[in-house]
Scaffold this active site. Structure first.
Site, mmCIF file in Angstrom:
data_model
loop_
_atom_site.group_PDB
_atom_site.id
_atom_site.type_symbol
_atom_site.label_atom_id
_atom_site.label_comp_id
_atom_site.label_asym_id
_atom_site.label_seq_id
_atom_site.Cartn_x
_atom_site.Cartn_y
_atom_site.Cartn_z
ATOM 1 N N SER A 65 0.800 -1.238 0.000
ATOM 2 C CA SER A 65 0.000 0.000 0.000
ATOM 3 C C SER A 65 0.825 1.276 0.000
ATOM 4 C CB SER A 65 -0.909 0.025 1.223
ATOM 5 O OG SER A 65 -2.122 -0.581 0.918
ATOM 6 N N LYS A 68 0.544 3.446 -2.945
ATOM 7 C CA LYS A 68 -0.659 4.267 -3.167
ATOM 8 C C LYS A 68 -0.369 5.763 -3.037
ATOM 9 C CE LYS A 68 -3.531 0.457 -1.512
ATOM 10 N NZ LYS A 68 -4.352 -0.101 -0.428
ATOM 11 N N TYR A 190 -2.929 -2.393 -10.618
ATOM 12 C CA TYR A 190 -2.937 -2.267 -9.154
ATOM 13 C C TYR A 190 -2.092 -3.384 -8.515
ATOM 14 C CZ TYR A 190 -4.670 -2.485 -4.377
ATOM 15 O OH TYR A 190 -4.738 -2.541 -3.007
ATOM 16 N N TYR A 241 -4.237 2.423 8.133
ATOM 17 C CA TYR A 241 -5.435 1.604 8.352
ATOM 18 C C TYR A 241 -6.286 2.216 9.471
ATOM 19 C CZ TYR A 241 -2.361 -1.340 5.609
ATOM 20 O OH TYR A 241 -1.509 -1.804 4.641
ATOM 21 N N VAL A 259 0.984 -3.909 3.816
ATOM 22 C CA VAL A 259 0.942 -5.225 4.453
ATOM 23 C C VAL A 259 2.219 -6.037 4.218
ATOM 24 C CG1 VAL A 259 -1.576 -5.413 4.550
ATOM 25 C CG2 VAL A 259 -0.355 -6.281 2.542
HETATM 26 N N1 GLU Z 1 -2.021 -5.413 -2.330
HETATM 27 C C1 GLU Z 1 -2.682 -5.348 -1.059
HETATM 28 C C2 GLU Z 1 -4.151 -5.583 -1.228
HETATM 29 O O1 GLU Z 1 -4.686 -5.182 -2.209
HETATM 30 C C3 GLU Z 1 -2.414 -4.014 -0.448
HETATM 31 C C4 GLU Z 1 -2.912 -3.953 0.940
HETATM 32 C C5 GLU Z 1 -2.098 -3.071 1.813
HETATM 33 O O2 GLU Z 1 -0.874 -3.065 1.791
HETATM 34 O O3 GLU Z 1 -2.735 -2.344 2.575
HETATM 35 O O4 GLU Z 1 -4.786 -6.171 -0.408
#
Ligand code: GLU
Length: 305
Positions: A65, A68, A190, A241, A259
């Protein structure tokens, strides 16, 4: 404030020792479950050119993430504020891959750092440039200083294979008219962006783009100062989160976690900090990286509060 970063990094390493190996490695993406949890890396890159690293700072981990932040940066650069018609700017208070909130809120994700929000941002990047991931890849290669930075294809395949919830989220948004590209195309980009294999040293370098208010490694401006202010405000409120309140309390810096166990923290005008430990807490944040950033804030006094 004059900070001895070399000493600070050494003290962080000492402080974090009891937490190294703690937490649970993410296993909903099968390939991430194979990572040895007893690793820990830490890197600080300063706006005046210093780099200080400790532990496994040159070991690659899955960016997840944290990517992002950089896709959002590119969309703000290309489209300005129009992305906010498709995604909100509030903390979700729900798990990052929750479907319930998205249904109730008619396909408009709460913020760009939860999965549906990030899928919308990637969809927009793809619509803008024709090749969303390639645009991100170029940016990361130049800002990390590693021209070979790449995707871990095994992780990308593992994500795609296990990506049922992300598919459900994307299809739900498409049902509400909030996807531009075919769902499978957007998701392919993604999954690839999440699977970039990066080191703490590289991530800290890339984070300098934000610590320098939008100035790239080559000295040119990519982002308007105000865009960076917005990006990192969202890191503070939505970047960790459901633990953004706890992070504000313990760390007091804008952070984005993934994650894969990495966390990027920004100290505007001073430095970018990357911490990594694969074991996660119940919210999905790395236990050791969180402890390291809390120690870093205590030791250096860097905090926005
Ligand atoms: N690729 C992970 C997912 O789509 C990213 C989640 C994350 O790192 O928060 O679940």
């Amino acid at each position: 404030m004059e900070v001895d970063y070399r000493r600070a990094v050494a003290r962080v390493l000492e402080a974090v020792a009891p937490c190294v190996g703690a937490g649970k490695v993410a296993d909903y993406i099968p390939e991430l479950a194979t990572v040895d949890p007893r690793q820990f890396g830490f890197a600080v890159a300063t706006t005046d050119g210093q780099v200080h690293c400790a532990g496994d700072a040159d070991t690659r981990f899955s960016m997840q993430s944290i990517s992002k932040v950089f896709t959002l940066a590119l969309v703000l650069y290309r489209d300005g504020e129009t992305i906010w018609r498709r995604v909100g700017r509030e903390p979700s208070g729900s798990p990052f891959n929750s479907l319930i909130q998205l249904e109730l809120e008619r396909g408009i994700p709460r913020n760009p750092y939860i999965n549906p929000g990030a899928i919308v941002v990637t969809d927009q990047l793809l619509a803008d440039g024709g090749d969303g991931f390639a645009t991100l890849h170029r940016l990361l290669r130049t800002e990390t200083g590693n021209p070979d930075l790449d995707v871990d294809d095994v992780v990308a395949a593992s994500e795609a294979g296990a990506g049922h919830r992300n598919r459900a989220l994307a299809h739900l948004m498409a049902g509400f008219g909030n996807m531009v590209n075919p769902v499978d195309d957007a998701l392919e980009h993604y999954f690839r962006q999440c699977s970039v294999a990066i080191t703490c040293r590289e991530l800290a370098h890339a984070g300098l783009l934000l610590a320098r208010h939008g100035i790239r490694a080559d000295g040119t401006r990519l982002l308007a100062r105000s865009d960076v202010r917005h990006l990192i405000a969202l890191m503070m409120t939505c970047g960790t989160y459901d633990a953004a309140g706890e992070f504000a309390y313990r760390v007091g810096l804008p952070c984005k976690s993934g994650v894969g166990g990495g966390i990027l923290a920004i100290v505007p005008d001073h430095c970018a900090v990357a911490a990594w430990g694969p074991g996660l807490d119940d919210h999905g944040n790395s236990v050791s990286a969180t402890a390291a950033l809390a120690a870093f804030a205590d030791i250096t006094g860097h905090s926005v509060f």
